[in-house]
Write a protein that holds these residues in place. Structure first.
Motif, PDB file in Angstrom:
ATOM      1  N   ARG A   1      41.110 -40.615 -64.411  1.00 40.67           N
ATOM      2  CA  ARG A   1      40.949 -41.275 -65.625  1.00 40.67           C
ATOM      3  C   ARG A   1      40.122 -40.470 -66.755  1.00 40.67           C
ATOM      4  O   ARG A   1      40.835 -40.492 -67.815  1.00 40.67           O
ATOM      5  CB  ARG A   1      40.359 -42.520 -65.333  1.00 40.67           C
ATOM      6  CG  ARG A   1      39.717 -43.642 -66.470  1.00 40.67           C
ATOM      7  CD  ARG A   1      39.179 -44.740 -66.278  1.00 40.67           C
ATOM      8  NE  ARG A   1      40.158 -45.576 -65.552  1.00 40.67           N
ATOM      9  CZ  ARG A   1      40.145 -46.046 -64.239  1.00 40.67           C
ATOM     10  NH1 ARG A   1      39.157 -45.282 -63.295  1.00 40.67           N
ATOM     11  NH2 ARG A   1      41.185 -46.466 -63.358  1.00 40.67           N
ATOM     12  N   GLN A   2      39.574 -39.526 -66.311  1.00 42.62           N
ATOM     13  CA  GLN A   2      38.690 -38.792 -67.096  1.00 42.62           C
ATOM     14  C   GLN A   2      39.568 -37.752 -67.615  1.00 42.62           C
ATOM     15  O   GLN A   2      39.596 -37.698 -69.107  1.00 42.62           O
ATOM     16  CB  GLN A   2      37.592 -38.001 -66.489  1.00 42.62           C
ATOM     17  CG  GLN A   2      36.419 -38.950 -65.903  1.00 42.62           C
ATOM     18  CD  GLN A   2      35.369 -38.253 -65.416  1.00 42.62           C
ATOM     19  OE1 GLN A   2      35.365 -36.885 -65.259  1.00 42.62           O
ATOM     20  NE2 GLN A   2      34.338 -38.641 -64.803  1.00 42.62           N
TER      21      GLN A   2
ATOM     22  N   HIS B   1      43.031 -38.127 -67.913  1.00 45.43           N
ATOM     23  CA  HIS B   1      43.908 -38.854 -68.831  1.00 45.43           C
ATOM     24  C   HIS B   1      43.395 -39.147 -70.489  1.00 45.43           C
ATOM     25  O   HIS B   1      43.877 -38.904 -71.375  1.00 45.43           O
ATOM     26  CB  HIS B   1      44.230 -40.241 -68.040  1.00 45.43           C
ATOM     27  CG  HIS B   1      45.535 -40.974 -68.910  1.00 45.43           C
ATOM     28  ND1 HIS B   1      45.370 -41.882 -69.828  1.00 45.43           N
ATOM     29  CD2 HIS B   1      46.888 -40.741 -68.754  1.00 45.43           C
ATOM     30  CE1 HIS B   1      46.456 -42.159 -70.112  1.00 45.43           C
ATOM     31  NE2 HIS B   1      47.256 -41.503 -69.524  1.00 45.43           N
ATOM     32  N   GLU B   2      42.159 -39.605 -70.339  1.00 45.92           N
ATOM     33  CA  GLU B   2      41.403 -39.933 -71.604  1.00 45.92           C
ATOM     34  C   GLU B   2      41.325 -38.589 -72.401  1.00 45.92           C
ATOM     35  O   GLU B   2      41.459 -38.802 -73.633  1.00 45.92           O
ATOM     36  CB  GLU B   2      39.951 -40.598 -71.313  1.00 45.92           C
ATOM     37  CG  GLU B   2      40.158 -41.836 -70.670  1.00 45.92           C
ATOM     38  CD  GLU B   2      38.905 -42.474 -70.221  1.00 45.92           C
ATOM     39  OE1 GLU B   2      37.774 -41.674 -70.291  1.00 45.92           O
ATOM     40  OE2 GLU B   2      39.067 -43.737 -70.003  1.00 45.92           O
ATOM     41  N   ARG B   3      40.971 -37.748 -72.052  1.00 50.15           N
ATOM     42  CA  ARG B   3      40.894 -36.275 -72.633  1.00 50.15           C
ATOM     43  C   ARG B   3      42.302 -35.857 -73.161  1.00 50.15           C
ATOM     44  O   ARG B   3      42.239 -35.486 -74.210  1.00 50.15           O
ATOM     45  CB  ARG B   3      40.229 -35.147 -71.759  1.00 50.15           C
ATOM     46  CG  ARG B   3      39.820 -33.920 -72.494  1.00 50.15           C
ATOM     47  CD  ARG B   3      38.841 -33.049 -71.586  1.00 50.15           C
ATOM     48  NE  ARG B   3      39.810 -32.361 -70.715  1.00 50.15           N
ATOM     49  CZ  ARG B   3      39.430 -32.726 -69.171  1.00 50.15           C
ATOM     50  NH1 ARG B   3      38.527 -33.598 -68.974  1.00 50.15           N
ATOM     51  NH2 ARG B   3      40.075 -32.271 -68.215  1.00 50.15           N
TER      52      ARG B   3
ATOM     53  N   MET C   1      44.783 -37.893 -73.767  1.00 48.24           N
ATOM     54  CA  MET C   1      45.430 -38.755 -74.957  1.00 48.24           C
ATOM     55  C   MET C   1      44.804 -38.324 -76.174  1.00 48.24           C
ATOM     56  O   MET C   1      44.950 -38.555 -77.273  1.00 48.24           O
ATOM     57  CB  MET C   1      45.003 -40.336 -74.407  1.00 48.24           C
ATOM     58  CG  MET C   1      46.140 -40.700 -73.497  1.00 48.24           C
ATOM     59  SD  MET C   1      47.857 -40.441 -73.808  1.00 48.24           S
ATOM     60  CE  MET C   1      48.124 -38.917 -73.076  1.00 48.24           C
ATOM     61  N   ALA C   2      43.353 -38.193 -76.332  1.00 49.67           N
ATOM     62  CA  ALA C   2      42.457 -37.867 -77.416  1.00 49.67           C
ATOM     63  C   ALA C   2      42.880 -36.572 -77.855  1.00 49.67           C
ATOM     64  O   ALA C   2      43.126 -36.533 -79.075  1.00 49.67           O
ATOM     65  CB  ALA C   2      40.961 -37.564 -77.042  1.00 49.67           C
TER      66      ALA C   2
END
Length: 248
Positions: free
Chosen positions: A117-118, A120-122, A124-125
């Motif tokens: 999750r960490q 993936h969030e990075r 996408m950002a």
């Protein structure tokens, strides 16, 4: 994450080159005669860099004859439609992936671990900051199944159905040169190239089983989409991998 930057092709074998993108490497394969195939297409917006790399190898856009897409994620099929428009190449992909790539069905959701999750969030950002264009869907001209062979390549190519990362992902095994395109089932970790299970799977245990299937092949070279390719001794390296423990 500037996909307009020139990408220098890295020769892997006499007929295979890696285009090392920041996210989602592309591989070009020289076909008999004067043609080329691409394995995956990077994120949306990567087509100009891919065509520039092809030109640096001496190829014209109309010489890109095949685009083989290992699965439907945006960093693999992202520039397929643009490349088809520019080259007229045929698109080949796993039969179960075709509805997602055509836009006829939504992709099934991935199941993220905390570590995934960490990441993936990075990612996408980073995509948002870089202004990555929206995904364009693409027609699949040839739907591939487990055990199929690819036509027109310089040596026999066996298609392997490797579900788990996505429902219909495929890998390509070239037994003659002992080379593997694993899709996202296998990646390598930064610093040392340790093989790891690819993150962002729809069915983690199924993906691990696909990893183990690929690890049992007699291969020397693994052209991973993320990380550094395994350039030699791949079978021995893969035998020591622990995909069950990755990304937890």
């Amino acid at each position: 994450m500037d996909t307009t930057t020139r990408i220098t092709p890295t020769r892997i074998t006499p007929t295979v080159w890696q285009l090392p993108f920041p996210v989602g490497h592309v591989y070009l394969v020289a076909l008999p005669g004067d043609g080329y195939a691409a394995v995956d297409t990077g994120i949306p917006g990567s087509a100009p860099a891919i065509l520039d790399a092809l030109a640096r190898l001496g190829g014209r856009p109309d010489q890109l004859r095949q685009i083989v897409i290992t699965h439907s994620h945006v960093d693999h099929m992202g520039s397929a439609a643009d490349l088809v428009d520019a080259t007229g190449a045929r698109v080949l992909a796993g039969a179960l992936e075709a509805p997602y790539m055509r836009g006829d069905a939504p992709e099934p959701p991935v199941v993220l671990t905390a570590a995934e999750r960490q990441l993936h969030e990075r990612i996408m950002a980073d995509f948002a900051t870089a202004g990555v264009p929206p995904l364009r869907h693409v027609e699949v001209d040839v739907a591939l199944h487990d055990g199929d062979a690819l036509d027109g390549w310089p040596e026999p190519v066996r298609v392997l159905h490797v579900p788990g990362h996505t429902p219909g992902g495929i890998a390509l095994h070239l037994p003659g040169s002992r080379l593997l395109f694993p899709g996202d089932v296998i990646g390598t970790a930064p610093g040392g190239g340790r093989p790891v299970l690819g993150p962002f799977n729809v069915a983690r245990e199924v993906a691990v089983a696909s990893f183990r299937r690929l690890a049992a092949l007699d291969v020397d070279t693994v052209c991973v989409p993320h990380g550094e390719p395994i350039r030699t001794g791949a079978r021995e390296v893969l035998a020591t991998a622990t995909p069950e423990e990755d990304w937890l």
